[in-house]
Design an enzyme around this catalytic site. Structure first.
Site, PDB file in Angstrom:
ATOM      1  N   LEU A  38     -14.807  25.271   9.786  1.00 16.18           N
ATOM      2  CA  LEU A  38     -14.634  26.670  10.205  1.00 16.18           C
ATOM      3  C   LEU A  38     -13.414  26.834  11.106  1.00 16.18           C
ATOM      4  O   LEU A  38     -13.210  26.057  12.027  1.00 16.18           O
ATOM      5  CB  LEU A  38     -15.884  27.130  10.952  1.00 16.18           C
ATOM      6  CG  LEU A  38     -15.851  28.515  11.599  1.00 16.18           C
ATOM      7  CD1 LEU A  38     -17.218  29.198  11.472  1.00 16.18           C
ATOM      8  CD2 LEU A  38     -15.452  28.465  13.079  1.00 16.18           C
ATOM      9  N   ASP A  41     -10.366  31.679  16.174  1.00 19.59           N
ATOM     10  CA  ASP A  41      -9.205  32.272  16.846  1.00 19.59           C
ATOM     11  C   ASP A  41      -7.907  31.464  16.741  1.00 19.59           C
ATOM     12  O   ASP A  41      -7.923  30.244  16.902  1.00 19.59           O
ATOM     13  CB  ASP A  41      -9.471  32.404  18.344  1.00 19.59           C
ATOM     14  CG  ASP A  41     -10.810  33.016  18.671  1.00 19.59           C
ATOM     15  OD1 ASP A  41     -11.509  33.455  17.755  1.00 19.59           O
ATOM     16  OD2 ASP A  41     -11.164  33.049  19.859  1.00 19.59           O
ATOM     17  N   ASP A 160     -10.873  32.364  27.671  1.00 24.28           N
ATOM     18  CA  ASP A 160      -9.713  32.722  26.850  1.00 24.28           C
ATOM     19  C   ASP A 160      -8.465  33.027  27.679  1.00 24.28           C
ATOM     20  O   ASP A 160      -7.873  34.117  27.579  1.00 24.28           O
ATOM     21  CB  ASP A 160     -10.050  33.918  25.925  1.00 24.28           C
ATOM     22  CG  ASP A 160     -11.337  33.700  25.149  1.00 24.28           C
ATOM     23  OD1 ASP A 160     -11.712  32.527  24.936  1.00 24.28           O
ATOM     24  OD2 ASP A 160     -11.989  34.699  24.767  1.00 24.28           O
TER      25      ASP A 160
HETATM   26  C1  FRU Z   1     -13.649  34.742  20.025  1.00 26.34           C
HETATM   27  C2  FRU Z   1     -14.330  33.611  20.784  1.00 26.34           C
HETATM   28  C3  FRU Z   1     -13.671  33.351  22.122  1.00 26.34           C
HETATM   29  C4  FRU Z   1     -14.030  31.923  22.383  1.00 26.34           C
HETATM   30  C5  FRU Z   1     -13.935  31.332  21.008  1.00 26.34           C
HETATM   31  C6  FRU Z   1     -14.869  30.196  20.734  1.00 26.34           C
HETATM   32  O1  FRU Z   1     -13.825  34.655  18.659  1.00 26.34           O
HETATM   33  O2  FRU Z   1     -15.708  33.883  20.949  1.00 26.34           O
HETATM   34  O3  FRU Z   1     -14.059  34.223  23.146  1.00 26.34           O
HETATM   35  O4  FRU Z   1     -13.165  31.307  23.277  1.00 26.34           O
HETATM   36  O5  FRU Z   1     -14.204  32.385  20.102  1.00 26.34           O
HETATM   37  O6  FRU Z   1     -14.631  29.646  19.486  1.00 26.34           O
END
Ligand code: FRU
Length: 468
Positions: A38, A41, A160
């Protein structure tokens, strides 16, 4: 799982899984997709010494949201991307449950990654650390450990980090959920990337007149464009409206003016960045030639994942194409990066009444369309785009057990640029005023068919595969 163990299993997953993934007829031929497992981001998007780097959230061991590593590609032309050593693997006490999203900067001539170490406890609670990792001589990354624990007053959902340089300091924005379940964006400052001071909340629920605007904001990104500041953010918890906020979670932006000293951001309304079925967690970077480029995830958390037919081939999700941003009358425009034109094969042109159109292959293709009245376009039975003179409607027919689903863009449509790649389409409306990005899963050799009495002008190019 410890790092070494996870890596061993990832190698095994790649060796056994890649031949199957490559047989998938829905695998993109010019978009970035995970070799197996998978992808979510985009992370650490940066250009350094002429080379573009794009990192990504990657679970190599399965198609669910676990074991989040940072995969790493690099490219000199934004078209041909090469795999690099996996940059981050979870397993340290401060990132045991995932090396979550973040960004990259160049410090002292080297790429430094800022990411979130996600830690879950057996009782279901969690915490998060903002962490650093520094490029090493082998093209890998050495973890430097956490530089910021959870700030007081927030839940375990603080993550993030997007870091940038402004004047003589480093700045960071973080997405956060506070203890009253209000989504926020935090602004922090540092002199050395190691020690961070929280300056304040610059946007979010109940701030700057926003009212209730979600319980958590993910993946913020703040940058200056045409003398304004743009804050990209992904609020979770917005209620769906008739034609807006129809995905499970939204990705959008606010524009305004940031007062760095007061940590105050005066901004206008929230606008969605994309009106399609799949778009989330975009990240931007400033290219060396001055362009602001964006890549997004062509997926949405918790949306339709179990329905994707690519699961049978052991992989799921892709990135969007790279896009160039501009600000026009306070609105963010997105256009496909100009480099993509180099994928065009021999073009053909056609003009006439939609009902008389011959049809064009769109397995991997670009189509420009100038409509002169209402029309409908079918992309190989799985998806239809129609314009009635006021509303552009995108319908997907074959994901949720054949139940049609719709997405909308309202306004005058004078130009459409559509980029197709096996199981996705990105529709740029009026040279980037709007975008609809979507996955769809057509049968073999899909064709674009037009209908309606409107006169249309159309240009078609096959796009040459570059990511097989
Ligand atoms: C967004 C998110 C982020 C996090 C990441 C984990 O899609 O939920 O906030 O860091 O994916 O994979």
């Amino acid at each position: 799982m410890e790092e070494l163990n996870l890596m061993k299993q990832a190698v095994q997953a790649l060796m056994t899984g890649m031949p199957l993934a490559l047989r998938d007829p829905h695998r993109p031929v010019w978009h970035l997709a995970p070799s197996v497992g998978l992808l979510n981001d985009p992370n650490g998007f940066i250009q350094h010494n002429g080379v573009y780097h794009l990192f990504y959230q990657w679970n190599p061991l399965g198609c669910d949201h676990r074991n989040k590593c940072w995969g790493h590609w690099q490219s000199t032309d934004l078209l041909n991307w090469q795999h690099q050593p996996v940059a981050l693997v979870p397993g340290a006490c401060y990132d045991s449950h995932g090396c979550y999203s973040g960004s990259a900067v160049v410090a002292d001539g080297k790429i430094m990654l800022a990411y979130t170490g996600n830690v879950k406890y057996p009782d279901g609670s969690r915490t998060a650390y903002q962490c650093l990792a520094l490029e090493n001589a082998q093209g890998g990354y050495d973890k430097l450990g956490p530089v910021l624990p959870l700030p007081e007053g927030y839940s375990g959902h603080v993550r993030d980090p997007k870091v940038w340089r402004h004047q003589d300091s480093w700045y960071m924005v973080l997405g956060a959920r506070d203890l009253q379940d209000r989504g926020k964006v935090l602004l922090l400052r540092s002199a050395d990337l190691r020690s961070w001071q929280l300056l304040g909340e610059i946007a979010g629920t109940q701030l700057n007149g926003m009212g209730d605007f979600g319980y958590m904001w993910e993946c913020p990104d703040l940058f200056t464009l045409a003398d304004a500041e743009v804050l990209i953010c992904c609020p979770q918890g917005l209620a769906a409206q008739d034609e807006r906020y129809l995905n499970v979670y939204q990705a959008g932006y606010l524009t305004g003016k940031l007062d760095y000293r007061q940590a105050a951001f005066e901004h206008g309304e929230f606008h969605e960045l994309d009106a399609g079925f799949e778009f989330y967690a975009p990240q931007t970077m400033l290219a060396e030639d001055g362009r602001r480029l964006l890549v997004g995830w062509m997926g949405v958390p918790e949306q339709d994942e179990a329905c994707h037919p690519t699961l049978q081939y052991g992989w799921i999700h892709t990135m969007t194409c790279p896009r160039e941003l501009s600000l026009q009358n306070g609105k963010l425009y997105q256009q496909p990066a100009r480099e993509l034109q180099r994928l065009r094969g021999e073009g053909s042109q056609w003009q006439g009444m939609a009902d008389n159109a011959p049809g064009w292959p769109v397995g991997s293709a670009e189509v420009m369309l100038t409509p002169n009245g209402a029309f409908s376009a079918d992309f190989g039975d799985a998806m239809t785009l129609s314009w009635d003179g006021a509303l552009l409607r995108l319908t997907r027919n074959n994901l949720r057990n054949g139940q049609p689903e719709h997405r909308y863009w309202r306004g005058e449509v004078t130009h459409l640029q559509m980029l197709f790649d096996s199981s996705s389409v990105e529709i740029f409306i009026n040279h980037g005023e709007g975008v609809m990005s979507s996955r769809y899963f057509p049968g073999p050799q899909p064709r674009l068919r037009l209908s309606g009495e409107a006169q249309l002008a159309l240009e078609h190019w096959p796009l040459t595969p570059c990511m097989l």
